[in-house]
Design a protein around this motif. Structure first.
Motif, PDB file in Angstrom:
ATOM      1  N   VAL A  51       0.852  -1.192   0.000  1.00 54.53           N
ATOM      2  CA  VAL A  51       0.000   0.000   0.000  1.00 54.53           C
ATOM      3  C   VAL A  51       0.885   1.239   0.000  1.00 54.53           C
ATOM      4  O   VAL A  51       2.086   1.179   0.278  1.00 54.53           O
ATOM      5  N   GLN A  52       0.270   2.370  -0.321  1.00 51.66           N
ATOM      6  CA  GLN A  52       0.986   3.631  -0.447  1.00 51.66           C
ATOM      7  C   GLN A  52       0.152   4.762   0.151  1.00 51.66           C
ATOM      8  O   GLN A  52      -1.086   4.751   0.051  1.00 51.66           O
ATOM      9  N   VAL A  53       0.811   5.725   0.772  1.00 55.30           N
ATOM     10  CA  VAL A  53       0.178   6.957   1.239  1.00 55.30           C
ATOM     11  C   VAL A  53       1.064   8.110   0.786  1.00 55.30           C
ATOM     12  O   VAL A  53       2.237   8.172   1.161  1.00 55.30           O
ATOM     13  N   ARG A  54       0.526   8.998  -0.047  1.00 52.96           N
ATOM     14  CA  ARG A  54       1.295  10.140  -0.540  1.00 52.96           C
ATOM     15  C   ARG A  54       0.871  11.407   0.204  1.00 52.96           C
ATOM     16  O   ARG A  54      -0.218  11.931   0.001  1.00 52.96           O
ATOM     17  N   LYS A  55       1.763  11.860   1.070  1.00 52.09           N
ATOM     18  CA  LYS A  55       1.534  13.087   1.832  1.00 52.09           C
ATOM     19  C   LYS A  55       2.876  13.685   2.206  1.00 52.09           C
ATOM     20  O   LYS A  55       3.882  12.967   2.310  1.00 52.09           O
TER      21      LYS A  55
ATOM     22  N   GLY B 204      15.844   8.234  -1.184  1.00 53.14           N
ATOM     23  CA  GLY B 204      14.634   8.859  -0.672  1.00 53.14           C
ATOM     24  C   GLY B 204      13.948   9.695  -1.734  1.00 53.14           C
ATOM     25  O   GLY B 204      14.598  10.479  -2.429  1.00 53.14           O
ATOM     26  N   LEU B 205      12.652   9.524  -1.858  1.00 52.97           N
ATOM     27  CA  LEU B 205      11.842  10.331  -2.761  1.00 52.97           C
ATOM     28  C   LEU B 205      10.783  11.061  -1.933  1.00 52.97           C
ATOM     29  O   LEU B 205      10.333  10.540  -0.907  1.00 52.97           O
ATOM     30  N   PRO B 206      10.369  12.243  -2.345  1.00 58.58           N
ATOM     31  CA  PRO B 206       9.482  13.061  -1.493  1.00 58.58           C
ATOM     32  C   PRO B 206       8.057  12.536  -1.387  1.00 58.58           C
ATOM     33  O   PRO B 206       7.571  11.816  -2.249  1.00 58.58           O
ATOM     34  N   ARG B 207       7.417  12.879  -0.293  1.00 52.79           N
ATOM     35  CA  ARG B 207       5.985  12.699  -0.021  1.00 52.79           C
ATOM     36  C   ARG B 207       5.574  11.246   0.193  1.00 52.79           C
ATOM     37  O   ARG B 207       4.400  10.916   0.096  1.00 52.79           O
ATOM     38  N   ILE B 208       6.499  10.371   0.510  1.00 51.70           N
ATOM     39  CA  ILE B 208       6.145   8.971   0.759  1.00 51.70           C
ATOM     40  C   ILE B 208       6.964   8.409   1.919  1.00 51.70           C
ATOM     41  O   ILE B 208       7.471   7.285   1.860  1.00 51.70           O
ATOM     42  N   ALA B 209       7.080   9.180   2.998  1.00 51.46           N
ATOM     43  CA  ALA B 209       7.912   8.763   4.125  1.00 51.46           C
ATOM     44  C   ALA B 209       7.528   7.389   4.685  1.00 51.46           C
ATOM     45  O   ALA B 209       8.399   6.546   4.910  1.00 51.46           O
TER      46      ALA B 209
END
Length: 271
Positions: free
Chosen positions: A113-117, A169-174
């Motif tokens: 699963v993924q959460v983009r914030k 590391g890529l942004p908005r998916i910590a």
């Protein structure tokens, strides 16, 4: 007519060469989570075409049935096992039920699963949801399978699906980045604990593939152009691109490979 020396060399062939059959999965039973769609479906179909008896696991019965139909269309062997992997305590029961039909030789943890914030907007619930599905479920599924494999004295191959975030590391998916980095650490630890029993653990690191998890990102033209501009091959990955690597890691051809991360990214990390 073969000489005695020729016979001796043939007896040692498995130490000096890999046989074509080692690249296949004939006689193996492979479990694929998230096998109802996307990369999981592609891996399940690839494994079946390579000769494996495949069991697919996901929540959606309709999606599982679609994958079964695809595999059976090509005379493959596939069974569906509906399950909610977020129920961690139920995982050993699922493994036992699947294993009763046929012992599990390999597993591919394709569900995720993924959460983009932005990191400052990530809630505790967001964090726990991603870690449960992306870290706890594959860890406890693999340990339940390995427990049975060790009890029977059988080898096995456990394939975790990481991402580019297992390396950078890529942004908005910590939460997602943390989970995929954790899988690499888990696979390395499992490889050190299990290798002497013939059980291997590796990670595939997909680059950018058009799946449900990336649909929102790739739906924006500017994002797609930016991403494609970073990929030396100039295209997104397809399920078939990942399926070949998964089949290799499940097969006996990779029998001396464990604790590794194999990136399947079209050259992204090399550029």
């Amino acid at each position: 007519m073969s000489t005695h020396d020729d016979a001796g060399e043939l007896d040692k062939i498995d130490t000096i060469a890999v046989a074509p059959s080692d690249f296949g999965l004939a006689g193996k039973h492979v479990l694929v989570t998230g096998g109802g769609r996307g990369l999981g479906q592609g891996i399940a179909v690839s494994a079946a075409l390579a000769g494996a008896r495949v069991t697919i696991m996901a929540r959606s019965t309709d999606q599982l049935d679609e994958t079964v139909r695809i595999i059976e269309k090509f005379d493959g062997d596939c069974g569906a096992h509906p399950a909610d992997l977020s129920d961690i305590e139920a995982i050993p029961r699922h493994v036992a039920a699947i294993g009763e039909r046929r012992p599990i030789d390999g597993v591919v943890h394709a569900a995720g699963v993924q959460v983009r914030k932005d990191a400052v907007d990530v809630s505790i619930a967001d964090w726990r949801f991603v870690q449960t599905m992306n870290v706890e479920a594959p860890f406890f599924l693999s340990t339940a399978i390995a427990r049975a494999q060790q009890a029977d004295g059988r080898p096995g191959s456990h394939v975790f699906v990481g991402s580019l975030n297992s390396t950078l590391g890529l942004p908005r998916i910590a939460p997602y980045a943390a989970s995929k980095t954790a899988l690499l650490g888990i696979a390395r630890v499992l490889s050190t604990e299990w290798s002497r029993t013939g059980i291997r653990a590796n990670v595939i690191g997909p680059g950018y593939f058009h799946t449900k998890l990336t649909e929102d990102l790739l739906s924006r033209r500017e994002n797609q152009e930016r991403i494609l501009g970073r990929i030396p091959m100039g295209r997104l990955g397809t399920p078939a691109d990942l399926g070949g690597t998964a089949v290799f890691l499940l097969s006996d051809a990779s029998r001396y490979l464990t604790g590794q991360l194999i990136n399947v990214d079209g050259g992204w990390l090399a550029s």
